[in-house]
Scaffold this motif. Structure first.
Motif, PDB file in Angstrom:
ATOM      1  N   ALA A 270      43.714  49.409  42.060  1.00  0.00           N
ATOM      2  CA  ALA A 270      44.413  48.470  41.187  1.00  0.00           C
ATOM      3  C   ALA A 270      45.513  47.745  41.942  1.00  0.00           C
ATOM      4  O   ALA A 270      45.729  46.542  41.749  1.00  0.00           O
ATOM      5  CB  ALA A 270      44.994  49.211  39.981  1.00  0.00           C
ATOM      6  N   ALA A 271      46.221  48.454  42.826  1.00  0.00           N
ATOM      7  CA  ALA A 271      47.274  47.811  43.615  1.00  0.00           C
ATOM      8  C   ALA A 271      46.685  46.726  44.514  1.00  0.00           C
ATOM      9  O   ALA A 271      47.280  45.658  44.685  1.00  0.00           O
ATOM     10  CB  ALA A 271      48.017  48.856  44.444  1.00  0.00           C
ATOM     11  N   ALA A 272      45.509  46.993  45.084  1.00  0.00           N
ATOM     12  CA  ALA A 272      44.847  45.981  45.908  1.00  0.00           C
ATOM     13  C   ALA A 272      44.454  44.767  45.064  1.00  0.00           C
ATOM     14  O   ALA A 272      44.586  43.619  45.503  1.00  0.00           O
ATOM     15  CB  ALA A 272      43.619  46.579  46.583  1.00  0.00           C
ATOM     16  N   ALA A 273      43.981  45.021  43.842  1.00  0.00           N
ATOM     17  CA  ALA A 273      43.611  43.919  42.948  1.00  0.00           C
ATOM     18  C   ALA A 273      44.834  43.097  42.555  1.00  0.00           C
ATOM     19  O   ALA A 273      44.765  41.867  42.443  1.00  0.00           O
ATOM     20  CB  ALA A 273      42.917  44.469  41.701  1.00  0.00           C
ATOM     21  N   VAL A 274      45.976  43.765  42.346  1.00  0.00           N
ATOM     22  CA  VAL A 274      47.207  43.041  42.031  1.00  0.00           C
ATOM     23  C   VAL A 274      47.581  42.118  43.179  1.00  0.00           C
ATOM     24  O   VAL A 274      47.953  40.955  42.970  1.00  0.00           O
ATOM     25  CB  VAL A 274      48.357  44.030  41.746  1.00  0.00           C
ATOM     26  CG1 VAL A 274      49.701  43.303  41.716  1.00  0.00           C
ATOM     27  CG2 VAL A 274      48.135  44.744  40.421  1.00  0.00           C
ATOM     28  N   ALA A 275      47.480  42.631  44.411  1.00  0.00           N
ATOM     29  CA  ALA A 275      47.810  41.810  45.572  1.00  0.00           C
ATOM     30  C   ALA A 275      46.933  40.561  45.641  1.00  0.00           C
ATOM     31  O   ALA A 275      47.418  39.462  45.916  1.00  0.00           O
ATOM     32  CB  ALA A 275      47.662  42.626  46.857  1.00  0.00           C
ATOM     33  N   ILE A 276      45.642  40.735  45.362  1.00  0.00           N
ATOM     34  CA  ILE A 276      44.736  39.581  45.374  1.00  0.00           C
ATOM     35  C   ILE A 276      45.099  38.607  44.256  1.00  0.00           C
ATOM     36  O   ILE A 276      45.127  37.392  44.450  1.00  0.00           O
ATOM     37  CB  ILE A 276      43.279  40.052  45.235  1.00  0.00           C
ATOM     38  CG1 ILE A 276      42.871  40.878  46.467  1.00  0.00           C
ATOM     39  CG2 ILE A 276      42.341  38.864  45.071  1.00  0.00           C
ATOM     40  CD1 ILE A 276      41.506  41.519  46.343  1.00  0.00           C
ATOM     41  N   SER A 277      45.393  39.153  43.081  1.00  0.00           N
ATOM     42  CA  SER A 277      45.707  38.285  41.946  1.00  0.00           C
ATOM     43  C   SER A 277      46.975  37.481  42.182  1.00  0.00           C
ATOM     44  O   SER A 277      47.113  36.366  41.677  1.00  0.00           O
ATOM     45  CB  SER A 277      45.854  39.122  40.662  1.00  0.00           C
ATOM     46  OG  SER A 277      47.056  39.867  40.681  1.00  0.00           O
TER      47      SER A 277
END
Length: 535
Positions: A270-277
């Protein structure tokens, strides 16, 4: 789905049902995980162990004396083996040596005896088959989790949607904060989590640092910390890394129940997805605008060079070739938002080719200047329409990544101004140093070093002292003016300044201390985020 194969579960496999199995020691640790099976009949078999193995042996390497047997068991325990399984079929022992039992019990090592011989090769095969099955299930589950977050990003969801999905998948409340401990999103609210969120600064700044939090990379606290603190903070957190730097933290408020390792891996994804978002956060409307935003994000990520960016921009109908380039960054904050994609509209009306995208907090444009045009004309165009933003230096395509940082730095300063303005990077003066440092961890560390004790104090009291310090410094250390600005008596101001000196450990009457604190306060203001978004 079982997360791991335990010693207890391993001993229930079919191959062990062919004989009598007895646990002689370490029964309290039968739920240890087993990640591999190893066999051996040499005294120094421990050298070939790396942890969590089931060691199968006929006992030939254990030795014939009590001293040798104790030493063997101790070495296996120190190698962090999960369990020691010994055949008692007469090849070496008819019964388990008492010395081995006592040493295993003292070390907490599960010690198991087998009444008959069993094929060790078949034992290894059965254990490894189960381990492979578990791992396959884990990979399938992790792939499904990763796909779920990817689907959110493909559906143009921002970090708020990621926080909401993480809360749904884990069953725990989730908070997203930036490096200044400012909350940006909150999902899966519960009454218990609400109490933490209501005093978030105290939790994040003070409480979280006083206890040993569970971090997604591992949920076991160091022994020294465990000895020092009696309470484990009910929160696991995972850093959000953006462009190689820590952007903030994703917190999982799990309460008194320790999160499962699978939950921590979900938190990491989820943290990786936040960074992408964060790099392509807000939907841009038309498909052409979406494509331009995607192209800018590739430049921001370093996925393409400036020259390649110009080439791809041409495919989108924006010819930047052979022109001097500048980067504009317009703030899309709450007070003076950039509405209706005004940046793209103004540049289009002026007839200047530009790739314009919405990167979330800012609208960004790479503009090709017409012949004999200068940056002054661009600044006037934006200022006349009330746009608040920043302008980079004039650059060639190769320097576009640097120009992106310059314009964003200038826009950060403009965003903090009382009235809408357009700032040029070269006009930032001393602020240029602060905004340059804000791209990395240096400014955050400086602010924490200088103001950390004060920020921690303010997080735990109703009457913070930072506003008093800011006003005092803005007045150049003039106490009379500061008291007037704060609408308080001088005696009250003197008391507050004494308290500030005590907390910060600095003499506020010294000009050098005022200068260092002024930089820290301005840096703190630059690092702060204006809004909290709650799901």
């Amino acid at each position: 789905m079982a997360e791991s194969l335990t010693v207890r579960a391993t001993l229930e496999l079919e191959v062990f049902k062919r004989t009598e199995v007895r646990v002689y020691a370490g029964e309290r640790n039968l739920d240890r995980p087993v990640r591999w099976v190893h066999t051996g009949e040499i005294p120094d078999i421990h050298r070939f162990l790396s942890g969590q193995e089931m060691l199968l042996t006929a006992g030939l390497g254990m030795g014939s004396t009590a001293l040798q047997q104790r030493a063997f068991v101790r070495r296996v325990a120190d190698a962090r083996a999960a369990v020691l399984v010994v055949e008692l079929a007469g090849r070496m022992f008819d019964s388990m040596p008492q010395a081995a039992v006592e040493e295993a019990e003292a070390a907490g090592l599960p010690l198991v005896g087998l009444a008959d011989e069993i094929p060790f090769v078949e034992t290894s095969a059965q254990v490894h088959e189960v381990l492979v099955g578990i791992r396959v299930k884990q990979l399938i589950a992790e792939e499904a989790t990763s796909q779920a977050f990817m689907d959110l990003l493909l559906a143009d969801e921002d970090y708020v949607g990621v926080v909401r999905e993480l809360a749904r998948r884990t069953g725990h409340a989730v908070v997203l904060e930036d490096v200044t401990h400012q909350m940006l999103a909150y999902g899966g609210a519960t009454p218990e989590a609400d109490r933490v969120v209501n005093e978030w600064s105290a939790h994040s700044r003070a409480i979280h640092e006083r206890h040993h939090p569970l971090v997604a990379q591992g949920n076991e606290a160091p022994a020294a910390s465990a000895a020092s603190f009696s309470q484990v903070e009910p929160c696991a957190r995972q850093p959000v890394i953006l462009r190689g730097e820590s952007w903030g933290w994703l917190h999982l408020l799990h309460g008194e129940v320790r999160p499962h390792p699978a939950v921590l891996r979900t938190l990491e994804r989820a943290a990786a997805a936040v960074a992408i978002s964060l790099l392509s956060e807000r939907e841009s409307g038309a498909r052409a605008s979406q494509r331009q935003t995607a192209l800018l994000n590739r430049l921001l990520l370093g996925d393409i060079t400036g020259e390649r960016f110009v080439s791809l921009g041409l495919a989108l109908g924006q010819d930047l070739r052979g022109r001097e380039l500048i980067v504009l960054t317009a703030w899309a904050g709450d007070d003076e938002p950039v509405k209706d994609h005004v940046l793209a509209r103004l540049l289009q009306q002026a007839g200047w080719p530009a790739v314009v995208g919405d990167t979330g907090e800012f609208d960004v444009a790479v503009v090709g200047l017409p012949a004999r045009a200068d940056v002054t004309a661009v600044r006037k165009l934006l200022t006349d329409h009330g746009v608040r933003g920043g302008v980079s230096r004039t650059v060639d395509p190769a320097a576009l990544p640097l120009a992106l940082r310059q314009s964003r730095s200038a826009a950060c300063v403009a965003a903090a101004a009382e009235q809408p303005e357009v700032r040029h990077f070269d006009d930032l003066g001393a602020l240029r140093l602060l905004v340059a440092l804000s791209d990395g961890p240096e400014l955050r560390r400086y602010v924490e070093d200088e103001l950390g004790p004060l920020l921690k104090h303010d997080a735990l009291v109703k009457n913070p002292l930072l506003p008093t310090l800011r006003t005092f410094l803005d007045c150049g250390g003039n106490k009379a003016r500061a008291a007037e600005e704060l609408f308080i008596q001088r005696r009250t101001l003197y008391h507050r300044l004494d308290r500030l000196s005590e907390i910060l450990g600095l003499d506020l009457t010294q000009v050098s201390n005022q200068q260092r604190l002024q930089l820290a306060v301005r840096g703190h203001d630059l690092l702060r985020k204006p809004t909290l978004r709650r799901t």
